[in-house]
Design a protein around this motif. Sequence first.
Motif, PDB file in Angstrom:
ATOM      1  N   MET A   1       1.680 -47.408   1.933  1.00 22.67           N
ATOM      2  CA  MET A   1       3.100 -47.329   1.865  1.00 22.67           C
ATOM      3  C   MET A   1       3.141 -45.805   2.138  1.00 22.67           C
ATOM      4  O   MET A   1       2.757 -45.292   1.248  1.00 22.67           O
ATOM      5  N   LYS A   2       4.039 -45.407   2.776  1.00 23.22           N
ATOM      6  CA  LYS A   2       4.375 -43.968   2.998  1.00 23.22           C
ATOM      7  C   LYS A   2       5.842 -43.783   3.224  1.00 23.22           C
ATOM      8  O   LYS A   2       6.389 -44.378   4.067  1.00 23.22           O
ATOM      9  N   GLN A   3       6.339 -42.780   2.308  1.00 18.06           N
ATOM     10  CA  GLN A   3       7.800 -42.648   2.365  1.00 18.06           C
ATOM     11  C   GLN A   3       8.215 -41.865   3.995  1.00 18.06           C
ATOM     12  O   GLN A   3       7.384 -40.849   4.056  1.00 18.06           O
ATOM     13  N   LYS A   4       8.968 -42.348   4.699  1.00 18.80           N
ATOM     14  CA  LYS A   4       9.389 -41.840   5.888  1.00 18.80           C
ATOM     15  C   LYS A   4      10.562 -41.030   5.704  1.00 18.80           C
ATOM     16  O   LYS A   4      10.423 -39.914   6.233  1.00 18.80           O
ATOM     17  N   GLU A   5      11.510 -41.672   5.012  1.00 17.84           N
ATOM     18  CA  GLU A   5      12.881 -40.846   5.225  1.00 17.84           C
ATOM     19  C   GLU A   5      13.755 -41.389   3.833  1.00 17.84           C
ATOM     20  O   GLU A   5      13.653 -42.414   3.397  1.00 17.84           O
ATOM     21  N   ILE A   6      14.542 -40.352   3.272  1.00 16.99           N
ATOM     22  CA  ILE A   6      15.726 -40.636   2.284  1.00 16.99           C
ATOM     23  C   ILE A   6      17.103 -40.787   3.122  1.00 16.99           C
ATOM     24  O   ILE A   6      17.481 -39.684   3.804  1.00 16.99           O
ATOM     25  N   VAL A   7      17.782 -41.707   3.123  1.00 17.27           N
ATOM     26  CA  VAL A   7      18.916 -42.122   3.833  1.00 17.27           C
ATOM     27  C   VAL A   7      19.947 -42.009   2.802  1.00 17.27           C
ATOM     28  O   VAL A   7      20.201 -42.875   2.051  1.00 17.27           O
ATOM     29  N   ILE A   8      20.965 -41.130   2.965  1.00 18.07           N
ATOM     30  CA  ILE A   8      22.080 -41.149   1.944  1.00 18.07           C
ATOM     31  C   ILE A   8      23.419 -41.803   2.787  1.00 18.07           C
ATOM     32  O   ILE A   8      23.857 -41.238   3.908  1.00 18.07           O
ATOM     33  N   ASP A   9      24.066 -42.917   2.331  1.00 19.76           N
ATOM     34  CA  ASP A   9      24.869 -43.630   2.924  1.00 19.76           C
ATOM     35  C   ASP A   9      26.214 -43.363   2.616  1.00 19.76           C
ATOM     36  O   ASP A   9      27.175 -43.447   3.612  1.00 19.76           O
ATOM     37  N   SER A  10      26.384 -42.603   1.768  1.00 16.64           N
ATOM     38  CA  SER A  10      27.693 -42.192   1.371  1.00 16.64           C
ATOM     39  C   SER A  10      27.937 -40.844   1.559  1.00 16.64           C
ATOM     40  O   SER A  10      27.167 -40.076   1.273  1.00 16.64           O
ATOM     41  N   GLU A  11      29.195 -40.282   1.537  1.00 17.04           N
ATOM     42  CA  GLU A  11      29.499 -38.751   1.325  1.00 17.04           C
ATOM     43  C   GLU A  11      29.352 -38.413   0.175  1.00 17.04           C
ATOM     44  O   GLU A  11      30.096 -38.992  -0.938  1.00 17.04           O
ATOM     45  N   THR A  12      28.422 -37.422  -0.031  1.00 14.19           N
ATOM     46  CA  THR A  12      28.113 -36.909  -1.463  1.00 14.19           C
ATOM     47  C   THR A  12      28.166 -35.394  -1.549  1.00 14.19           C
ATOM     48  O   THR A  12      27.975 -34.740  -0.511  1.00 14.19           O
ATOM     49  N   SER A  13      28.172 -34.911  -2.758  1.00 19.01           N
ATOM     50  CA  SER A  13      28.222 -33.430  -2.667  1.00 19.01           C
ATOM     51  C   SER A  13      26.690 -32.990  -2.729  1.00 19.01           C
ATOM     52  O   SER A  13      25.656 -33.719  -2.659  1.00 19.01           O
ATOM     53  N   PRO A  14      26.466 -31.600  -2.196  1.00 19.32           N
ATOM     54  CA  PRO A  14      25.210 -31.304  -2.146  1.00 19.32           C
ATOM     55  C   PRO A  14      24.208 -31.378  -3.386  1.00 19.32           C
ATOM     56  O   PRO A  14      23.116 -31.610  -3.306  1.00 19.32           O
ATOM     57  N   ASP A  15      25.039 -31.514  -4.566  1.00 20.09           N
ATOM     58  CA  ASP A  15      24.436 -31.385  -5.771  1.00 20.09           C
ATOM     59  C   ASP A  15      23.788 -32.839  -6.008  1.00 20.09           C
ATOM     60  O   ASP A  15      22.548 -32.983  -6.532  1.00 20.09           O
TER      61      ASP A  15
END
Length: 121
Positions: A1-15
């Motif tokens: 298993m290799k991590q391909k990407e992290i997908v952020i589905d909602s609008e969040t702050s940069p922090d």
Amino acid sequence: MKQKEIVIDSETSPDAEELITALFAVKRVNGIEGFILSYDEFVKHYKGTYAFQEFLSSLYHLVYTIDKCDVCFKTFDVTIYDLEHFDDYANARYKLCDRCKFLHDGPMRMFGMKLDGDIAY
């Protein structure tokens, strides 16, 4: 298993995005991939911050590439939703692509030809 990407589905702050990235950051040692921080270390370090509260309400998922399906031997991607799901998936005896999961849960199960052991979902 290799991590391909992290997908952020909602609008969040940069922090909050930074916290999501920090929690799921990986390192590779001798071809074995593992998380840099445990969830307990992560919580101890960031608990009580505003970004942590926003992190808890954020929607995100990870995309992992699996080297081979245990039935058809093809490479495939899988979506992981949290650390518990990751642990269940990583420790399952069989990892099946969507096509083979469908066949296993449908026709093969009906004919009594199912795999013996944990199957990753």
